[in-house]
Design an enzyme around this catalytic site. Structure first.
Site, PDB file in Angstrom:
ATOM      1  N   ASN A 126      -3.741 -52.441  15.550  1.00  0.00           N
ATOM      2  CA  ASN A 126      -2.430 -52.317  15.866  1.00  0.00           C
ATOM      3  C   ASN A 126      -2.095 -53.822  16.127  1.00  0.00           C
ATOM      4  OD1 ASN A 126      -2.839 -49.772  14.462  1.00  0.00           O
ATOM      5  ND2 ASN A 126      -1.680 -49.108  16.317  1.00  0.00           N
TER       6      ASN A 126
ATOM      7  N   ASP B 147      -1.478 -42.128  19.312  1.00  0.00           N
ATOM      8  CA  ASP B 147      -2.884 -42.103  18.860  1.00  0.00           C
ATOM      9  C   ASP B 147      -4.432 -41.573  19.022  1.00  0.00           C
ATOM     10  OD1 ASP B 147      -1.874 -43.282  16.900  1.00  0.00           O
ATOM     11  OD2 ASP B 147      -1.900 -45.613  17.198  1.00  0.00           O
TER      12      ASP B 147
ATOM     13  N   PRO C  91      10.831 -43.601   8.550  1.00  0.00           N
ATOM     14  CA  PRO C  91      11.559 -44.337   7.944  1.00  0.00           C
ATOM     15  C   PRO C  91      11.341 -45.912   8.464  1.00  0.00           C
ATOM     16  CG  PRO C  91      11.933 -42.941   9.909  1.00  0.00           C
ATOM     17  CD  PRO C  91      11.461 -42.595   9.697  1.00  0.00           C
ATOM     18  N   ILE C  92      12.197 -46.961   7.928  1.00  0.00           N
ATOM     19  CA  ILE C  92      12.477 -48.372   8.778  1.00  0.00           C
ATOM     20  C   ILE C  92      13.928 -48.458   9.233  1.00  0.00           C
ATOM     21  CG2 ILE C  92      10.370 -48.945   7.539  1.00  0.00           C
ATOM     22  CD1 ILE C  92      11.939 -50.281   5.340  1.00  0.00           C
ATOM     23  N   ASP C  93      14.900 -47.610   8.950  1.00  0.00           N
ATOM     24  CA  ASP C  93      16.289 -47.806   8.908  1.00  0.00           C
ATOM     25  C   ASP C  93      15.920 -48.850  10.303  1.00  0.00           C
ATOM     26  OD1 ASP C  93      14.316 -45.901  10.877  1.00  0.00           O
ATOM     27  OD2 ASP C  93      17.196 -44.839  11.467  1.00  0.00           O
TER      28      ASP C  93
ATOM     29  N   ARG D 280       1.712 -49.233   5.207  1.00  0.00           N
ATOM     30  CA  ARG D 280       2.622 -49.495   5.717  1.00  0.00           C
ATOM     31  C   ARG D 280       2.910 -50.854   6.492  1.00  0.00           C
ATOM     32  NH1 ARG D 280       6.242 -45.447   6.118  1.00  0.00           N
ATOM     33  NH2 ARG D 280       7.056 -46.842   7.536  1.00  0.00           N
TER      34      ARG D 280
HETATM   35  C1  UD1 Z   1       2.757 -48.305  15.400  1.00  0.00           C
HETATM   36  C2  UD1 Z   1       1.340 -47.986  14.949  1.00  0.00           C
HETATM   37  C3  UD1 Z   1       0.843 -46.504  15.139  1.00  0.00           C
HETATM   38  C4  UD1 Z   1       1.199 -45.362  16.586  1.00  0.00           C
HETATM   39  C5  UD1 Z   1       2.896 -45.489  16.399  1.00  0.00           C
HETATM   40  C6  UD1 Z   1       2.708 -45.115  17.847  1.00  0.00           C
HETATM   41  C7  UD1 Z   1       0.837 -50.052  13.864  1.00  0.00           C
HETATM   42  C8  UD1 Z   1       0.413 -50.511  12.565  1.00  0.00           C
HETATM   43  N1  UD1 Z   1       0.763 -48.509  14.076  1.00  0.00           N
HETATM   44  O1  UD1 Z   1       2.961 -47.632  14.137  1.00  0.00           O
HETATM   45  O2  UD1 Z   1      -0.701 -46.399  15.309  1.00  0.00           O
HETATM   46  O3  UD1 Z   1       0.809 -44.269  16.182  1.00  0.00           O
HETATM   47  O4  UD1 Z   1       3.273 -47.312  16.612  1.00  0.00           O
HETATM   48  O5  UD1 Z   1       2.721 -45.401  18.937  1.00  0.00           O
HETATM   49  O6  UD1 Z   1       0.913 -50.343  15.107  1.00  0.00           O
HETATM   50  N2  UD1 Z   1      10.874 -44.104  13.658  1.00  0.00           N
HETATM   51  C9  UD1 Z   1      12.103 -44.272  12.962  1.00  0.00           C
HETATM   52  N3  UD1 Z   1      12.803 -45.157  12.521  1.00  0.00           N
HETATM   53  C10 UD1 Z   1      12.461 -46.757  12.416  1.00  0.00           C
HETATM   54  C11 UD1 Z   1      11.400 -46.887  13.317  1.00  0.00           C
HETATM   55  C12 UD1 Z   1      10.612 -46.179  13.526  1.00  0.00           C
HETATM   56  O7  UD1 Z   1      12.569 -43.424  12.988  1.00  0.00           O
HETATM   57  O8  UD1 Z   1      13.159 -47.476  11.728  1.00  0.00           O
HETATM   58  C13 UD1 Z   1      10.346 -43.265  14.164  1.00  0.00           C
HETATM   59  C14 UD1 Z   1       9.086 -43.332  13.408  1.00  0.00           C
HETATM   60  O9  UD1 Z   1       9.423 -42.214  12.581  1.00  0.00           O
HETATM   61  C15 UD1 Z   1       8.397 -42.645  15.050  1.00  0.00           C
HETATM   62  C16 UD1 Z   1       8.779 -43.291  15.638  1.00  0.00           C
HETATM   63  O10 UD1 Z   1      10.036 -43.680  15.695  1.00  0.00           O
HETATM   64  O11 UD1 Z   1       8.616 -40.734  15.201  1.00  0.00           O
HETATM   65  C17 UD1 Z   1       8.288 -44.170  16.559  1.00  0.00           C
HETATM   66  O12 UD1 Z   1       7.173 -44.795  15.312  1.00  0.00           O
HETATM   67  P1  UD1 Z   1       7.384 -46.094  15.364  1.00  0.00           P
HETATM   68  O13 UD1 Z   1       6.635 -46.824  16.964  1.00  0.00           O
HETATM   69  O14 UD1 Z   1       7.682 -47.273  14.734  1.00  0.00           O
HETATM   70  O15 UD1 Z   1       5.490 -46.742  14.923  1.00  0.00           O
HETATM   71  P2  UD1 Z   1       4.186 -47.140  13.773  1.00  0.00           P
HETATM   72  O16 UD1 Z   1       5.482 -49.006  14.147  1.00  0.00           O
HETATM   73  O17 UD1 Z   1       5.229 -47.077  12.588  1.00  0.00           O
END
Ligand code: UD1
Length: 420
Positions: free
Chosen positions: A25, A307, A124-126, A94
């Protein structure tokens, strides 16, 4: 799809020493940051895992040159061909979303396919896209393709609704190219976010508040490529430590980089009865008695990371009393439970909560890895189980572990990869 499987003969006490691979990560956003500038960057101690191979495959499609020397990866970003991310890759990887911030800054535009749903939640990526809009980008979605364009990005105040790791990293990557100051509040504080921010500093960026939930980025400074030493992966380290715990073992892990990143995890393992000595470049763990029951509530850093949740759950299955787990980050992160039940685990799920009633022992069984950390959870369960465990569907495990079988063998486990 990978047809191979692991065969584990359980109940072998782990002992010995292992160097922990570089952090997945950390390396993924740092790879994305190399696109901000023209030139060569070498990442030392880079894990040779599928996610890195996929990221570098996307970078090659973008015109970058990639070369490996053992665990040192050099990327040359001198001849970038633009900001169109190859659609065939982005659905599967992703982390390719992290290229968006850097490409917006360097090329002024980026297009990419929707990064698809995911086994552990909707993801999502909002927050990423709303942040880019605040920085002045025009963001559109058309038939599953995102198009972001900005002739020039300008600094803004951005408040994240949840401390998303990926959104914080992506917005950092965009904000260093924006003219003026960006204040990023409600941001993630995970060690891997700090790693990226510190790497950006070494490239010449100006960022204040690293490690807090409010970072100020003074953008528009000239950046230069900077080589990077990838620290050890704290989640991989947790995997080996939990493997030692379920076998009443005694191991020493060698670490690269700042060992403070391990603290929130080690606190959990200590509560579960492990004796731990964290030194500057190593961790020693000894487990003599039974695993103690745990109440684990995952959350954004400094809370325990989501994780490790599946692996902690596996270890809690044979604890000396009932354990309770609350998963507060991803909505679908209990898929491994149905596989653990095949091994005799007794778990009841209710929404985000899991109640674990301990059993005397787990029994080896035939199971399938549902996702990356779910796969690691099955390995931990198999190491502590009586008899043989066969774990199939190894693709996800290989996204994050260079060779988990080889690593556990080095610590004395009986685990063989059978290639079909
Ligand atoms: C990263 C890590 C992953 C870890 C996670 C949480 C990497 C490559 N992956 O994933 O191993 O489990 O952090 O520590 O670093 N969310 C939204 N909208 C967004 C972005 C996120 O609603 O635009 C939500 C997600 O659905 C989730 C939460 O926020 O429920 C946390 O997600 P996020 O911290 O963004 O995880 P990743 O960056 O995808």
């Amino acid at each position: 799809m990978d047809q191979s499987y692991y065969l584990i003969q359980g109940k072998r006490r782990l002992s010995g020493e292992l160097m922990v691979q570089g952090s997945k990560n950390t390396v993924l956003p740092v790879l994305a940051s190399t696109l901000l500038v023209k030139g060569k960057t070498t990442l030392f101690h880079c894990p040779r895992i599928q996610d890195v191979f996929m990221m570098t495959a996307v970078m090659e499609q973008l015109g970058c040159k990639i070369s490996w020397k053992n665990h040192d990866l050099t990327v040359d970003t001198s001849f970038l061909k633009g900001g169109n991310l190859p659609l065939e890759y982005t659905g599967n990887l992703r982390a390719s979303v992290l290229f968006m911030g850097a490409l917006l800054g360097r090329e002024g535009y980026v297009t990419m396919g929707k990064p698809g749903g995911c086994k552990i939640g909707k993801r999502p990526i909002d927050f990423h896209l709303e942040g880019f809009s605040k920085l002045g980008a025009c963001v559109k979605e058309r038939e599953g393709i995102y198009e972001c364009e900005a002739k020039a990005l300008s600094g803004a105040e951005i408040l994240l609704p949840f401390p998303s790791v990926g959104a914080t990293e992506n917005l950092l990557l965009a904000a260093v190219s924006a003219q003026g100051s960006t204040v990023l509040s409600g941001c993630a504080r995970e060690p891997e976010v700090c790693d990226l921010a510190e790497h950006l500093l070494s490239m010449g960026a100006q960022i204040e508040g690293i490690g807090t939930d409010r970072m100020t980025i003074r953008g528009g400074r000239k950046l230069e490529p900077a080589d990077y030493q990838v620290p050890s992966d704290r989640i991989a380290a947790a995997t080996y430590l939990l493997g030692a715990m379920v076998t009443k073992g005694e191991i020493r892990l060698l670490l690269r980089g700042n060992n403070k990143r391990m603290e929130s995890i080690l606190k959990v393992l200590e509560q579960m009865g492990a004796l731990i000595d964290l030194k500057e470049h190593s961790i020693e763990l000894k487990m003599s008695g039974k695993i103690l029951p745990i109440y684990l509530a995952t959350g954004p850093h400094p809370k325990p990371p989501t994780d490790i949740q599946s692996m902690v759950l596996a270890a809690a299955l044979t604890a000396s009393g009932p354990s309770f787990i609350e998963e507060n980050v991803f909505e679908s992160r209990y898929q491994v439970v149905q596989e653990l039940k095949k091994m005799g685990g007794n778990v009841v799920i209710s929404g985000r909560k899991a109640s674990v009633s301990p059993v005397f022992t787990l029994y080896g069984s035939k199971v399938n890895a549902p996702d990356l950390r779910g796969g690691a959870s099955l390995v931990v369960a198999g190491l502590g189980a009586k008899g043989n465990t066969i774990i199939g569907s190894l693709d996800d495990l290989k996204r994050g572990y260079e060779d988990i079988g080889k690593d556990f063998r080095q610590l004395g486990a009986s685990i063989t990869e059978i290639i079909r």
